[in-house]
Write an enzyme that holds these catalytic residues in place. Structure first.
Site, PDB file in Angstrom:
ATOM      1  NE  ARG A   1     -43.940  29.329  -1.622  1.00 46.55           N
ATOM      2  CZ  ARG A   1     -44.338  30.166  -2.090  1.00 46.55           C
ATOM      3  NH1 ARG A   1     -45.913  29.604  -2.546  1.00 46.55           N
ATOM      4  NH2 ARG A   1     -44.140  31.246  -2.488  1.00 46.55           N
TER       5      ARG A   1
ATOM      6  CE  LYS B   1     -28.008  12.910  -0.106  1.00 41.25           C
ATOM      7  NZ  LYS B   1     -26.656  12.340  -0.683  1.00 41.25           N
TER       8      LYS B   1
ATOM      9  CD  GLU C   1     -25.234   3.128  -6.193  1.00 40.71           C
ATOM     10  OE1 GLU C   1     -24.673   3.248  -5.016  1.00 40.71           O
ATOM     11  OE2 GLU C   1     -25.159   4.233  -6.788  1.00 40.71           O
TER      12      GLU C   1
ATOM     13  CE  LYS D   1     -30.633   5.519   0.012  1.00 41.71           C
ATOM     14  NZ  LYS D   1     -29.907   6.374  -1.209  1.00 41.71           N
TER      15      LYS D   1
ATOM     16  CD  GLU E   1     -25.220  12.808   2.514  1.00 37.08           C
ATOM     17  OE1 GLU E   1     -25.929  12.527   1.847  1.00 37.08           O
ATOM     18  OE2 GLU E   1     -23.993  13.379   2.313  1.00 37.08           O
TER      19      GLU E   1
ATOM     20  NE  ARG F   1     -29.427   9.769   2.723  1.00 37.16           N
ATOM     21  CZ  ARG F   1     -30.552  10.076   2.217  1.00 37.16           C
ATOM     22  NH1 ARG F   1     -31.523  10.697   2.875  1.00 37.16           N
ATOM     23  NH2 ARG F   1     -30.817   9.828   1.047  1.00 37.16           N
TER      24      ARG F   1
ATOM     25  CG  ASN G   1     -22.090  10.379   0.113  1.00 31.68           C
ATOM     26  OD1 ASN G   1     -22.880  10.089  -0.493  1.00 31.68           O
ATOM     27  ND2 ASN G   1     -22.130  11.242   0.946  1.00 31.68           N
TER      28      ASN G   1
ATOM     29  CG  HIS H   1     -21.597   7.623  -4.495  1.00 31.01           C
ATOM     30  ND1 HIS H   1     -21.345   6.333  -4.000  1.00 31.01           N
ATOM     31  CD2 HIS H   1     -22.641   7.618  -5.126  1.00 31.01           C
ATOM     32  CE1 HIS H   1     -22.317   5.515  -4.657  1.00 31.01           C
ATOM     33  NE2 HIS H   1     -23.190   6.364  -5.270  1.00 31.01           N
TER      34      HIS H   1
ATOM     35  CG  HIS I   1     -20.762  11.912  -7.447  1.00 31.71           C
ATOM     36  ND1 HIS I   1     -21.309  12.149  -6.337  1.00 31.71           N
ATOM     37  CD2 HIS I   1     -21.890  11.021  -7.899  1.00 31.71           C
ATOM     38  CE1 HIS I   1     -22.596  11.801  -6.322  1.00 31.71           C
ATOM     39  NE2 HIS I   1     -23.015  11.157  -7.086  1.00 31.71           N
TER      40      HIS I   1
ATOM     41  CG  HIS J   1     -24.677   6.812 -10.524  1.00 27.33           C
ATOM     42  ND1 HIS J   1     -24.099   7.946 -10.085  1.00 27.33           N
ATOM     43  CD2 HIS J   1     -24.791   6.067  -9.395  1.00 27.33           C
ATOM     44  CE1 HIS J   1     -23.994   8.002  -8.739  1.00 27.33           C
ATOM     45  NE2 HIS J   1     -24.331   6.782  -8.408  1.00 27.33           N
TER      46      HIS J   1
HETATM   47  N1  NAD Z   1     -31.200  10.287  -5.228  1.00 29.55           N
HETATM   48  C1  NAD Z   1     -30.172   9.369  -4.903  1.00 29.55           C
HETATM   49  O1  NAD Z   1     -30.196   9.230  -3.661  1.00 29.55           O
HETATM   50  C2  NAD Z   1     -29.310   8.633  -5.860  1.00 29.55           C
HETATM   51  C3  NAD Z   1     -28.563   7.627  -5.524  1.00 29.55           C
HETATM   52  C4  NAD Z   1     -27.885   6.951  -6.773  1.00 29.55           C
HETATM   53  C5  NAD Z   1     -27.802   7.223  -7.810  1.00 29.55           C
HETATM   54  N2  NAD Z   1     -28.626   8.330  -8.211  1.00 29.55           N
HETATM   55  C6  NAD Z   1     -28.737   8.819  -9.330  1.00 29.55           C
HETATM   56  O2  NAD Z   1     -29.061   8.285 -10.294  1.00 29.55           O
HETATM   57  C7  NAD Z   1     -28.853   8.121 -11.648  1.00 29.55           C
HETATM   58  C8  NAD Z   1     -28.494   7.000 -12.313  1.00 29.55           C
HETATM   59  O3  NAD Z   1     -29.467   6.154 -12.296  1.00 29.55           O
HETATM   60  P1  NAD Z   1     -29.800   5.051 -13.178  1.00 29.55           P
HETATM   61  O4  NAD Z   1     -28.288   4.258 -13.497  1.00 29.55           O
HETATM   62  O5  NAD Z   1     -31.104   4.400 -13.199  1.00 29.55           O
HETATM   63  O6  NAD Z   1     -29.738   5.853 -14.501  1.00 29.55           O
HETATM   64  P2  NAD Z   1     -30.780   6.242 -15.893  1.00 29.55           P
HETATM   65  O7  NAD Z   1     -32.097   6.802 -15.057  1.00 29.55           O
HETATM   66  O8  NAD Z   1     -30.073   7.007 -16.580  1.00 29.55           O
HETATM   67  O9  NAD Z   1     -31.211   4.954 -16.568  1.00 29.55           O
HETATM   68  C9  NAD Z   1     -30.101   3.959 -17.136  1.00 29.55           C
HETATM   69  C10 NAD Z   1     -30.783   3.785 -18.574  1.00 29.55           C
HETATM   70  O10 NAD Z   1     -31.638   2.658 -18.591  1.00 29.55           O
HETATM   71  C11 NAD Z   1     -32.453   2.948 -19.334  1.00 29.55           C
HETATM   72  N3  NAD Z   1     -33.916   2.192 -18.578  1.00 29.55           N
HETATM   73  C12 NAD Z   1     -34.411   2.401 -17.482  1.00 29.55           C
HETATM   74  N4  NAD Z   1     -35.162   1.540 -17.133  1.00 29.55           N
HETATM   75  C13 NAD Z   1     -35.153   0.641 -18.155  1.00 29.55           C
HETATM   76  C14 NAD Z   1     -35.636  -0.659 -18.263  1.00 29.55           C
HETATM   77  N5  NAD Z   1     -36.623  -1.189 -17.457  1.00 29.55           N
HETATM   78  N6  NAD Z   1     -35.493  -1.375 -19.355  1.00 29.55           N
HETATM   79  C15 NAD Z   1     -34.817  -0.865 -20.196  1.00 29.55           C
HETATM   80  N7  NAD Z   1     -33.732   0.139 -20.327  1.00 29.55           N
HETATM   81  C16 NAD Z   1     -34.139   1.054 -19.038  1.00 29.55           C
HETATM   82  C17 NAD Z   1     -32.909   4.564 -19.127  1.00 29.55           C
HETATM   83  O11 NAD Z   1     -33.629   4.984 -20.332  1.00 29.55           O
HETATM   84  C18 NAD Z   1     -31.534   4.810 -19.353  1.00 29.55           C
HETATM   85  O12 NAD Z   1     -31.124   5.017 -20.763  1.00 29.55           O
HETATM   86  C19 NAD Z   1     -27.569   9.261 -11.713  1.00 29.55           C
HETATM   87  O13 NAD Z   1     -28.001  10.492 -11.941  1.00 29.55           O
HETATM   88  C20 NAD Z   1     -27.389   9.344 -10.225  1.00 29.55           C
HETATM   89  O14 NAD Z   1     -26.819  10.552  -9.792  1.00 29.55           O
HETATM   90  C21 NAD Z   1     -29.563   9.148  -7.238  1.00 29.55           C
HETATM   91 ZN    ZN Z   2     -25.043   6.066  -6.498  1.00 32.27          ZN
END
Ligand code: NAD
Ligand code: ZN
Length: 364
Positions: free
Chosen positions: A125, A146, A188, A229, A239, A243, A247, A250, A254, A266
């Site tokens: 929990r 989130k 972003e 942000k 949201e 908030r 998006n 997005h 998405h 992404h």
């Molecule tokens: N929660 C939220 O508010 C929110 C907002 C935006 C995006 N997201 C989510 O975030 C995700 C995308 O995040 P991302 O782009 O960071 O992707 P990711 O976590 O997949 O990282 C991208 C790639 O980079 C590699 N990597 C990470 N750090 C590294 C480093 N320092 N050096 C070399 N390689 C590295 C990872 O292994 C991966 O292959 C999506 O799932 C998206 O939906 C969430």
């Molecule tokens: Zn995003």
């Protein structure tokens, strides 16, 4: 130099810390956050980040400070943001003896942050968690609480709001980021400029950040983007209204990300989303022809895609229908409104999306 940005929402108050060498300071940062020595620290990372040694750096620091610590690593990529992977992590936590006093530390990009945060929100929990983002993009995902996983039918369909105890953004970790991931993160950053920091947008127009800049520049860039942000999530943690502006790009983004089977990252999908949504805004006269051109150009100059790939529009529409922003006959979209502002528009129709999609495919 270290920058501390404070985040204060209705339910939580924490620091977003940006600086060099933060991971090796984890051992003394934990007690400052009120984490007692009997708390089990459970680090979640992905295999790529693990090989680069960032999670190990935190593990060592935490162990030296006298904490028990376990490290779990998942395969990289959005495929790991699943209920199956969450269950594997719950089991590893049980095996490690993590109790409710435990703390999860997410070391990685947005995938690890969303997954580990979801696991922390639900294991027994809810246990505390810390975000240690290692991608530029995760300056965005690590703020605001989130967390969630994907279902086969769509992204982020199961999740929670679970605010971290702290965010440690160690800029040294960004140095190993592949160019493509850096540029994805810039989508972003540009989004944050478009939503609420015109001066940031203009600065990037003049001198695009194409690759990881030096530490002090990267710190300033992240602080600027993160501040937009933070300002928004502080006013609307869950949201309910404001908030939603986050998006931008997005709704279409998405769908594109999912239909591409995650071949587009992404940020790339968000760039295409911003482009298509800009075309809708242009048709609705929310942005001028000149502003439209500037938005497309800033994305292009950052090496981001601005043309939708050759998917059928129908596959995108089908995905939009599952999206939580769908309200019936039309969709709610966040559209750019000049530069530095956005507007929530509730009556975007199929025809609007079709026209924008076609224009974006044909023209630059
Ligand atoms: N929660 C939220 O508010 C929110 C907002 C935006 C995006 N997201 C989510 O975030 C995700 C995308 O995040 P991302 O782009 O960071 O992707 P990711 O976590 O997949 O990282 C991208 C790639 O980079 C590699 N990597 C990470 N750090 C590294 C480093 N320092 N050096 C070399 N390689 C590295 C990872 O292994 C991966 O292959 C999506 O799932 C998206 O939906 C969430
Ligand atoms: Zn995003």
């Amino acid at each position: 130099m270290t920058t501390h940005l404070h985040v204060k929402t209705a339910t939580a108050s924490y620091d977003f810390v940006i600086g060099s060498g933060l991971f090796s300071e984890a051992g003394h940062r934990l007690p400052e956050l009120g984490v007692q020595k009997d708390a089990h620290i459970f680090i979640v990372t992905d295999d790529t980040v693990n090989q680069l040694g960032y999670a190990e750096q935190i593990r060592q620091a935490v162990r030296e400070a006298g904490y028990d610590c376990t490290l779990a690593s998942v395969p990289p990529g959005d495929g790991s943001k699943s209920l199956e992977m969450a269950e594997e992590l719950y089991l590893e936590m049980l095996d490690a003896g993590v109790r409710r006093s435990g703390v999860v530390i997410a070391v990685g990009g947005g995938v690890v942050g969303d997954l580990a945060g979801f696991v922390a929100a639900t294991y027994q929990r809810g246990v505390r968690f810390i975000q240690a983002p290692t991608t530029l993009l995760a300056h965005d995902s690590s703020i605001g609480g989130k967390v969630g996983v994907n279902l086969k039918r769509g992204k982020n369909l199961v999740g929670a709001f679970h605010q971290p105890l702290a965010v440690w953004m160690d800029v040294d970790a960004l140095k190993s980021l592949p160019k493509r991931e850096w540029r994805g993160g810039m989508a972003e950053v540009i989004k944050h400029g478009m939503i609420g920091d015109k001066a940031l947008f203009e600065r990037l127009e003049k001198s695009p950040a194409l690759d990881v800049p030096d530490s002090s520049q990267v710190e300033t860039l992240i602080a600027r983007a993160a501040s937009v942000k933070i300002r928004i999530v502080e006013q609307d943690e869950r949201e309910s209204n404001l908030r939603m502006v986050l998006n931008l790009g997005h709704t279409v983004g998405h769908a594109v990300e999912q239909v591409s089977h995650y071949e587009l990252n992404h940020g790339e999908a968000v760039a295409i989303g911003i482009r298509v949504e800009t075309e809708i805004a242009h048709e609705k006269r929310l942005v001028t022809a000149e502003e439209r051109r500037r938005i497309i150009r800033i994305l292009e100059r950052h090496g981001l895609p601005v043309k939708p790939p050759a998917f059928s529009l129908e596959s995108i529409i089908e995905t939009l229908n599952y999206d939580k922003k769908h309200t019936g006959k039309s969709w709610t979209f966040v559209l750019p409104n000049a530069i530095g502002g956005v507007k929530i528009v509730h009556d975007v129709t199929y025809e609007d999306v079709k026209r924008a999609w076609e224009i974006a495919q044909k023209e630059t």
